[in-house]
Design a protein around this motif. Structure first.
Motif, mmCIF file in Angstrom:
data_model
loop_
_atom_site.group_PDB
_atom_site.id
_atom_site.type_symbol
_atom_site.label_atom_id
_atom_site.label_comp_id
_atom_site.label_asym_id
_atom_site.label_seq_id
_atom_site.Cartn_x
_atom_site.Cartn_y
_atom_site.Cartn_z
ATOM 1 N N ASN A 112 61.213 13.608 33.237
ATOM 2 C CA ASN A 112 60.954 12.545 33.724
ATOM 3 C C ASN A 112 59.583 12.836 34.238
ATOM 4 O OD1 ASN A 112 63.383 11.056 33.598
ATOM 5 N ND2 ASN A 112 64.217 12.497 35.212
ATOM 6 N N LEU A 113 58.876 11.542 34.620
ATOM 7 C CA LEU A 113 57.712 11.386 34.948
ATOM 8 C C LEU A 113 57.675 10.687 36.336
ATOM 9 C CD1 LEU A 113 54.514 11.449 34.186
ATOM 10 C CD2 LEU A 113 54.758 9.132 33.053
ATOM 11 N N TYR A 114 56.953 11.251 37.436
ATOM 12 C CA TYR A 114 57.114 10.688 38.690
ATOM 13 C C TYR A 114 55.720 10.502 39.490
ATOM 14 C CZ TYR A 114 61.792 12.541 38.292
ATOM 15 O OH TYR A 114 63.026 13.062 38.141
ATOM 16 N N ARG A 115 55.515 9.600 40.373
ATOM 17 C CA ARG A 115 54.216 9.489 41.004
ATOM 18 C C ARG A 115 54.928 9.665 42.915
ATOM 19 N NH1 ARG A 115 52.064 4.303 39.380
ATOM 20 N NH2 ARG A 115 50.608 5.636 38.019
ATOM 21 N N TYR A 116 54.057 10.406 43.464
ATOM 22 C CA TYR A 116 54.262 10.427 44.845
ATOM 23 C C TYR A 116 53.037 10.191 45.525
ATOM 24 C CZ TYR A 116 55.738 12.512 49.257
ATOM 25 O OH TYR A 116 56.476 12.466 50.529
ATOM 26 N N LYS A 117 53.090 9.318 46.569
ATOM 27 C CA LYS A 117 51.930 8.921 47.425
ATOM 28 C C LYS A 117 52.106 9.835 48.518
ATOM 29 C CE LYS A 117 50.454 5.130 45.558
ATOM 30 N NZ LYS A 117 49.155 4.708 44.967
ATOM 31 N N LEU A 118 51.043 10.559 48.908
ATOM 32 C CA LEU A 118 51.049 11.487 49.862
ATOM 33 C C LEU A 118 50.792 10.940 51.267
ATOM 34 C CD1 LEU A 118 48.770 14.442 48.331
ATOM 35 C CD2 LEU A 118 51.138 14.138 48.274
ATOM 36 N N ILE B 262 53.839 14.068 38.905
ATOM 37 C CA ILE B 262 54.641 14.991 38.765
ATOM 38 C C ILE B 262 55.689 14.922 37.355
ATOM 39 C CG2 ILE B 262 56.586 16.304 39.884
ATOM 40 C CD1 ILE B 262 55.637 15.543 42.340
ATOM 41 N N THR B 263 55.837 16.094 36.662
ATOM 42 C CA THR B 263 56.754 16.235 35.416
ATOM 43 C C THR B 263 58.135 17.192 35.890
ATOM 44 O OG1 THR B 263 55.681 17.674 34.205
ATOM 45 C CG2 THR B 263 55.249 15.378 33.661
ATOM 46 N N PHE C 276 57.891 7.889 46.900
ATOM 47 C CA PHE C 276 58.129 8.333 45.640
ATOM 48 C C PHE C 276 58.631 7.559 44.602
ATOM 49 C CE2 PHE C 276 60.827 11.001 43.054
ATOM 50 C CZ PHE C 276 59.855 12.103 42.614
ATOM 51 N N GLU C 277 58.221 7.510 43.378
ATOM 52 C CA GLU C 277 58.749 6.616 42.339
ATOM 53 C C GLU C 277 58.909 7.276 40.977
ATOM 54 O OE1 GLU C 277 56.630 3.462 40.883
ATOM 55 O OE2 GLU C 277 54.995 3.963 41.757
#
Length: 284
Positions: A278-284, A272-273, A40-41
């Motif tokens: 905020n704006l996020y990125r998640y690697k499943l 994800i917002t 997650f970032e």
């Protein structure tokens, strides 16, 4: 005493080698816990124009996204990059009664879910199909829920609000936010065509949470639902019509706040917002 102590040490050492499982075996676990920090970032803070992001779509141009605000805000779509910079504002000639999510088809058309229905009274629910090459070219997909008989229903039955939408194979899938009991997400299907439609109830799933966003992976094998600080994954689905029968996994994403929008960037990555900005990125 020294001899006794030495003897006890020898016995313990012997047991260690005779019964290694007793000393070395890790305690059993029922489920692997994902390493959220590694997956997650936070990409960026959203620009000031997007104070209440409620939906997100991943655009064909790498690292670019589309979002919007919800009820009480202007009917604008905002193009962003992954640094959170505002690239373009698309001003649409529509009403923003309560925009709650975005979906996208294989041709790049955007579907705006004007489906917010907090008090379950609305009779003007719609999804708007927008061609980004000509943003003023809009088609209205109007619908009503086939099983809603009262406006509003009794408090415990108020499950006709929706903040979650995805597109697949010329159909729209609308997932409800259970405001009555906060437990069951109902799934409805509507043709992705202009006109007046009855939203067909095709299933439900007890998430135990109020769902705020949804998307399906490009390969059609995974559906992701979103609630506050949680991702609800359904993997290895046989069909979008029955995605709730897939392998289910819930992932907690602490510290993200009121997460509202989710979209697949590729088959194993979601963007994800949060309404907090905020704006996020998640690697499943």
């Amino acid at each position: 005493m020294i001899k006794v102590a030495a003897g006890l040490i020898a016995v313990a050492a012997g047991l260690f080698f005779i019964l290694p499982e007793t000393f070395l075996e890790a305690p059993p676990t029922t489920e692997a816990v994902p390493n959220v920090s590694a997956s997650f970032e936070k990409l960026a803070s959203l620009p000031g124009a997007v104070g209440e992001s409620s939906g997100i779509a991943v655009l064909q141009q790498k690292g670019h996204y589309l979002t919007h605000n919800d009820a009480g805000n202007k009917p604008y779509l905002y193009k962003l990059d992954e640094q959170g910079e505002l690239v373009e504002t698309l001003k649409l000639k529509l009403k923003n009664v309560d925009w709650e999510d975005l979906a996208q088809d294989e041709s790049g058309n955007i579907y705006i879910a004007d489906t917010g229905n907090n008090n379950n009274r609305r009779r003007d629910l719609a999804v708007y199909k927008v061609n980004l090459k000509n943003p003023q070219q809009v088609e209205a997909i109007q619908y009503s829920y086939e099983d809603q008989k009262k406006f509003p229903p009794s408090k415990k039955d108020q499950n006709f609000d929706s903040e979650a939408l995805f597109w697949h194979d010329d159909n729209l899938y609308i997932i409800t936010k259970d405001r009555g009991q906060g437990e069951t997400a109902k799934v409805y299907q509507v043709p992705a065509q202009a006109g007046n439609h009855k939203a067909k109830l095709i299933g439900s799933y007890k998430t135990g949470k109020e769902i705020t966003g949804a998307d399906i992976s490009p390969d059609g094998n995974t559906v992701a639902l979103l609630s506050e600080e949680r991702i609800h994954l359904f993997r290895d689905i046989s069909s979008p019509d029955a995605f709730f029968e897939g392998d289910y996994n819930e992932i907690e994403i602490k510290g993200t706040g009121q997460t509202e929008g989710i979209a697949f960037e590729d088959n194993s990555t979601v963007i994800i917002t949060s309404e907090g900005g905020n704006l996020y990125r998640y690697k499943l």
